[in-house]
Design a protein around this motif. Structure first.
Motif, mmCIF file in Angstrom:
data_model
loop_
_atom_site.group_PDB
_atom_site.id
_atom_site.type_symbol
_atom_site.label_atom_id
_atom_site.label_comp_id
_atom_site.label_asym_id
_atom_site.label_seq_id
_atom_site.Cartn_x
_atom_site.Cartn_y
_atom_site.Cartn_z
ATOM 1 N N PHE A 147 0.837 -1.199 0.000
ATOM 2 C CA PHE A 147 0.000 0.000 0.000
ATOM 3 C C PHE A 147 0.879 1.260 0.000
ATOM 4 N N PHE A 148 2.024 1.188 0.727
ATOM 5 C CA PHE A 148 2.917 2.342 0.827
ATOM 6 C C PHE A 148 3.848 2.466 -0.380
ATOM 7 N N LEU A 151 6.388 5.558 -1.684
ATOM 8 C CA LEU A 151 7.842 5.440 -1.674
ATOM 9 C C LEU A 151 8.423 5.732 -3.057
ATOM 10 N N ILE A 152 7.792 5.170 -4.080
ATOM 11 C CA ILE A 152 8.258 5.392 -5.450
ATOM 12 C C ILE A 152 8.188 6.882 -5.791
ATOM 13 N N PHE A 167 10.941 8.878 -3.853
ATOM 14 C CA PHE A 167 12.268 8.754 -4.446
ATOM 15 C C PHE A 167 12.335 9.447 -5.808
ATOM 16 N N ALA A 168 11.236 9.429 -6.536
ATOM 17 C CA ALA A 168 11.213 10.043 -7.866
ATOM 18 C C ALA A 168 11.446 11.550 -7.802
ATOM 19 N N ILE A 169 10.946 12.175 -6.753
ATOM 20 C CA ILE A 169 11.102 13.632 -6.630
ATOM 21 C C ILE A 169 12.206 14.000 -5.636
ATOM 22 N N ASN A 170 13.003 12.994 -5.243
ATOM 23 C CA ASN A 170 14.097 13.213 -4.289
ATOM 24 C C ASN A 170 13.602 13.839 -2.979
ATOM 25 N N LEU A 171 12.449 13.363 -2.545
ATOM 26 C CA LEU A 171 11.833 13.935 -1.350
ATOM 27 C C LEU A 171 12.719 13.787 -0.127
ATOM 28 N N PHE A 172 13.385 12.637 0.009
ATOM 29 C CA PHE A 172 14.178 12.375 1.206
ATOM 30 C C PHE A 172 15.422 13.257 1.271
ATOM 31 N N GLU A 173 15.838 13.784 0.130
ATOM 32 C CA GLU A 173 17.016 14.648 0.110
ATOM 33 C C GLU A 173 16.654 16.120 0.250
ATOM 34 N N SER A 174 15.493 16.484 -0.299
ATOM 35 C CA SER A 174 15.164 17.906 -0.372
ATOM 36 C C SER A 174 14.170 18.377 0.685
ATOM 37 N N ASP A 198 11.996 18.771 4.282
ATOM 38 C CA ASP A 198 12.160 18.764 5.730
ATOM 39 C C ASP A 198 11.567 17.481 6.298
ATOM 40 N N ILE A 199 12.198 16.943 7.342
ATOM 41 C CA ILE A 199 11.750 15.680 7.928
ATOM 42 C C ILE A 199 10.299 15.751 8.392
ATOM 43 N N LEU A 200 9.839 16.938 8.795
ATOM 44 C CA LEU A 200 8.461 17.113 9.239
ATOM 45 C C LEU A 200 7.479 16.818 8.114
ATOM 46 N N TRP A 201 7.809 17.274 6.915
ATOM 47 C CA TRP A 201 6.917 17.037 5.777
ATOM 48 C C TRP A 201 6.919 15.568 5.362
ATOM 49 N N ILE A 202 8.059 14.924 5.505
ATOM 50 C CA ILE A 202 8.131 13.487 5.220
ATOM 51 C C ILE A 202 7.236 12.722 6.191
ATOM 52 N N LYS A 203 7.312 13.063 7.474
ATOM 53 C CA LYS A 203 6.451 12.432 8.482
ATOM 54 C C LYS A 203 4.977 12.679 8.156
ATOM 55 N N LEU A 204 4.687 13.902 7.724
ATOM 56 C CA LEU A 204 3.310 14.271 7.428
ATOM 57 C C LEU A 204 2.743 13.439 6.285
ATOM 58 N N ILE A 205 3.503 13.293 5.220
ATOM 59 C CA ILE A 205 3.039 12.534 4.054
ATOM 60 C C ILE A 205 2.758 11.086 4.430
ATOM 61 N N PHE A 206 3.676 10.481 5.157
ATOM 62 C CA PHE A 206 3.503 9.079 5.521
ATOM 63 C C PHE A 206 2.400 8.893 6.569
ATOM 64 N N SER A 207 2.214 9.883 7.434
ATOM 65 C CA SER A 207 1.139 9.815 8.423
ATOM 66 C C SER A 207 -0.223 9.856 7.744
ATOM 67 N N VAL A 208 -0.372 10.739 6.772
ATOM 68 C CA VAL A 208 -1.631 10.850 6.031
ATOM 69 C C VAL A 208 -1.941 9.526 5.331
ATOM 70 N N TRP A 209 -0.949 8.967 4.657
ATOM 71 C CA TRP A 209 -1.146 7.701 3.941
ATOM 72 C C TRP A 209 -1.505 6.578 4.919
ATOM 73 N N ASN A 210 -0.861 6.586 6.088
ATOM 74 C CA ASN A 210 -1.127 5.566 7.105
ATOM 75 C C ASN A 210 -2.550 5.668 7.625
ATOM 76 N N TYR A 211 -3.022 6.889 7.899
ATOM 77 C CA TYR A 211 -4.368 7.067 8.454
ATOM 78 C C TYR A 211 -5.456 6.739 7.433
ATOM 79 N N ILE A 212 -5.153 6.887 6.162
ATOM 80 C CA ILE A 212 -6.123 6.503 5.137
ATOM 81 C C ILE A 212 -6.386 4.993 5.196
ATOM 82 N N SER A 213 -5.328 4.229 5.410
ATOM 83 C CA SER A 213 -5.443 2.765 5.397
ATOM 84 C C SER A 213 -5.792 2.170 6.756
ATOM 85 N N TYR A 214 -5.640 2.946 7.828
ATOM 86 C CA TYR A 214 -5.754 2.395 9.178
ATOM 87 C C TYR A 214 -7.082 1.685 9.455
ATOM 88 N N PRO A 215 -8.245 2.300 9.190
ATOM 89 C CA PRO A 215 -9.508 1.591 9.467
ATOM 90 C C PRO A 215 -9.630 0.275 8.705
#
Length: 228
Positions: free
Chosen positions: A165-166, A170-171, A174-181, A183-200
């Motif tokens: 699902f994730f 991830l693709i 990596f395609a937009i070099n998110l992990f390099e460019s 802020d860690i806060l925005w990375i956490k935010l993106i993955f948190s949103v995706w996680n909460y969509i699938s959680y229920p």
């Protein structure tokens, strides 16, 4: 343990209540964003929000339990833990975490085994609110006797499904070099949103595992309750 029935019923439960489940995901996303930003400001605020998050996630289990039983529920039921028995829910979470940690001090494997043994405690409490926290934990150990391997296998399958699902995120990252460019806060935010969509969706699988353990009749058909 009939994994085929558990997976099939969980998917059907989500389909029949998809509007409410998406609504719950929206609530979780909003709460998650608030928690994420405030936790960056203060460790104490972050700890308080962690406890509040536990209550919200227990509420998701309550909603999924009603959905899986074809009972009436509303999106607002996600916050039932704030309306009643808040202290006892937190105590149960604290005891589960403490006991699992103490067993984990011996060796990692016993800690994992005990964590699995305690996994049904919240469902037991939701079904039997007159029980104490320690009684719920003991009852969870009893009903999980002989089914720990099944739960472990289910967890592995859900973990694999979660990775798949994730994968698009991830693709894209990596395609937009998110992990390099970014802020860690925005990375956490993106993955948190995706996680909460699938959680229920994933909690429904755990819920139907519990119903299978307690010999709930999977042949029961919905009659419109809680269904949209």
């Amino acid at each position: 343990m009939e994994f085929g029935k558990i997976f099939s019923k969980s998917i059907d439960d989500y389909k029949k209540n998809w509007k409410k489940m998406l609504g719950i995901s929206v609530y979780l996303i909003i709460f998650g964003i608030i928690s994420l930003f405030f936790s960056e400001l203060s460790d104490i605020l972050g700890l308080i929000l962690d406890f509040l998050n536990i209550i919200v996630l227990i509420g998701v289990s309550y909603v999924c339990l009603r959905a899986a039983r074809y009972e009436e529920f509303s999106i607002g039921d996600t916050f039932i833990g704030f309306r009643e028995r808040t202290g006892r829910l937190l105590l149960l979470e604290l005891l589960i975490g403490l006991f699992s940690f103490l067993w984990g001090l011996l060796l990692i494997i016993p800690g994992i085994v005990k964590g699995i043994a305690y996994s049904q405690a919240f469902y037991i409490y939701l079904d039997n609110p007159e029980l104490t926290a320690s009684e719920c934990i003991s009852e969870s150990e009893d009903i999980m006797d002989g089914f720990k391997t099944d739960y472990f296998v289910l967890s592995l399958l859900l973990g694999l499904a979660g990775i798949l699902f994730f994968l698009p995120v991830l693709i894209f990252a990596f395609a937009i070099n998110l992990f390099e460019s970014a802020d860690i806060l925005w990375i956490k935010l993106i993955f948190s949103v995706w996680n909460y969509i699938s959680y229920p969706f994933f909690i429904l699988f755990n819920t139907n595992f519990y119903l299978n353990l307690t010999l709930w009749n999977f042949s029961v058909k919905a009659e419109g309750a809680g269904i949209e």
